[in-house]
Motif scaffolding. Structure first.
Motif, short mmCIF file in Angstrom:
data_model
loop_
_atom_site.label_atom_id
_atom_site.label_comp_id
_atom_site.label_asym_id
_atom_site.label_seq_id
_atom_site.Cartn_x
_atom_site.Cartn_y
_atom_site.Cartn_z
N VAL C 41 46.82 -10.11 26.14
CA VAL C 41 46.36 -10.51 24.81
C VAL C 41 47.37 -11.51 24.25
CG1 VAL C 41 45.89 -9.77 22.45
CG2 VAL C 41 45.15 -8.35 24.36
N GLY C 42 46.90 -12.70 23.95
CA GLY C 42 47.74 -13.71 23.32
C GLY C 42 47.56 -13.66 21.81
N LEU C 43 48.68 -13.68 21.09
CA LEU C 43 48.63 -13.58 19.63
C LEU C 43 49.20 -14.86 19.01
CD1 LEU C 43 50.30 -10.05 19.33
CD2 LEU C 43 47.84 -10.54 19.28
N HIS C 89 37.95 -15.97 24.56
CA HIS C 89 38.83 -16.90 23.87
C HIS C 89 38.24 -17.18 22.50
CE1 HIS C 89 41.72 -20.03 23.10
NE2 HIS C 89 42.20 -19.96 24.32
N ILE C 100 44.33 -14.41 19.93
CA ILE C 100 43.61 -15.64 20.27
C ILE C 100 42.79 -15.46 21.53
CG2 ILE C 100 43.80 -18.05 20.97
CD1 ILE C 100 46.47 -18.26 19.77
N VAL C 101 43.40 -14.81 22.53
CA VAL C 101 42.77 -14.80 23.84
C VAL C 101 42.98 -13.44 24.51
CG1 VAL C 101 44.86 -15.81 24.90
CG2 VAL C 101 42.68 -16.00 26.09
#
Lengths: 170, 85, 170, 85
Positions: C41-43, C89, C100-101
């Motif tokens: 998980v991208g933050l 996404h 974000i993703v």
């Protein structure tokens, strides 16, 4: 490199299942410096199990387990710039498809989070005192350790992370 | 010297014992010495601890190799290679 | 190596947030051969952002985005023995701390799941047509691409996975 | 030869244009030729496409290098290096 807060480390051994969304929230809690959260969930799979296996039972060494897992997490936090590590390992009786273990690593940098998580899993497999027993209609049998898990842990003596210092994740 | 011995998983079942208090004989000062002493009990003890089988030892909840020194009040655990995760 | 079912690949681009627990369930769905699920998980993080940044806005190239992400996932499923890949996404306006993703990879083998997930993220960063714009009280500015993201994607030309074939995760 | 041109992100704003239909002049057969043709419009077009700035081109939604050949009905997108994830 960013100034890092001390990594927040949590280790839990429990019979109950875990709530990934809850663990994610706890890991991210009020820390806007986190850019990447990598989670590993290990499941009981039936491919390796004989057809007659109906359940898996996990025994552990209370006290040493928590200490060993905490030490592995701390070692990871020394090697990579981590903000949070959460490890939840289940014990007791489990069935195919059930989650056994959760390792969650939060960092500013995605490569650090990936590598630290893989490192923790490799060491957990070889240094944390858990034992699996397979239950079949004919009775139980203990699962043997795998040599490949030991070589996976060994390779970290050689690995140098070249990326995490300059591949931030926003 | 008195120690607290713990056995886990397959070894616990083979020995029919999860835990015992042991007064270590004079001259036994390392893990290796302790293992030889236990193997001398024969049967499952000899088979598991002196029969070429693979096992691990933790001293005070840390994995150690067999050259590690015992001490009064030590917690010594003997168990098969781990299979967690 | 196990006989593999075709990897189940799902790609979604959306403004809404995502539900990790739901995505995990979808990835694991009725597939008892899965031993490992790695999620990334991208933050939105604020360490790299200037102090005056109040929001991030993501633009994308509808049509090409889904195609590019699908192709990256397929490429991963050729390189590693994967059971499922799910990519979500987000686009639109996001704030520090927002996810974000999400990249989720399910495999029998933990090293395959880790490596394939890192591979997908590295390629996503360099080949999927998304652009970030920072909003400040003085107006917006576009975020520049990072050279380090390109070198991270490049390295996969050289990487050979030595582990995944024999380090199953039960 | 008619193509559909798309611009994204900073380039879309610089050109003040998200999309245009273009009839490519005789002799322009590659992405490089198309870029030269667009740069000849001057101002932002010259600055962005012929001023040493970095950008990417997708042909029919695939990243291509500038030697790629155009074709009737092609979708050509020009955009800055991507910054997703």
């Amino acid at each position: 490199m960013d100034t890092l807060p001390q990594a927040r480390i949590t280790v839990v051994v429990q019979e109950a299942g875990f709530d990934l969304a809850h663990e994610m929230r706890e890991a991210g809690q009020d820390d806007r410096g986190i850019g990447a959260i990598v989670s590993f969930v290990g499941l009981v799979r039936d491919l390796n199990l004989a057809a007659d296996v109906v359940a898996l039972e996990l025994e552990h060494y209370p006290g040493m387990t928590e200490k060993a897992l905490g030490r592995i997490a701390e070692e990871a936090a020394v090697r990579w710039p981590l903000h949070a590590v959460r490890i939840v390992h289940r014990v007791g009786k489990l069935h195919p498809g059930d989650p056994i273990v959760l390792v969650l690593v939060a960092s500013a940098h995605r490569h650090a989070a990936f590598e630290a998580n893989a490192f923790i899993m490799d060491y957990l497999k070889t240094r944390a005192p858990f034992w699996k027993k397979e239950w079949t209609p004919d009775g139980p049998r203990w699962v043997d350790a795998r040599e490949s898990d030991y070589s996976a842990a060994e390779r970290w003596h050689k690995v140098v992370s070249e990326q995490y210092g300059n591949t931030d994740h926003d | 010297m008195d120690i607290n011995l713990l056995y886990f998983a397959r070894l616990r079942e083979r020995f029919g014992l999860a835990q015992e208090q042991l007064t270590v004989p004079e001259g036994v000062v390392t893990v290796a010495g302790l293992l030889a002493h236990l193997a001398a009990r024969g049967d499952a003890w000899a088979e598991e601890l002196a029969g070429g089988k693979v096992f691990r030892v933790a001293l005070d909840q840390e994995l150690v190799d067999f050259s590690a020194s015992l001490h009064q009040g030590a917690e010594v655990a003997i168990f098969p290679p781990v299979t967690g995760g």
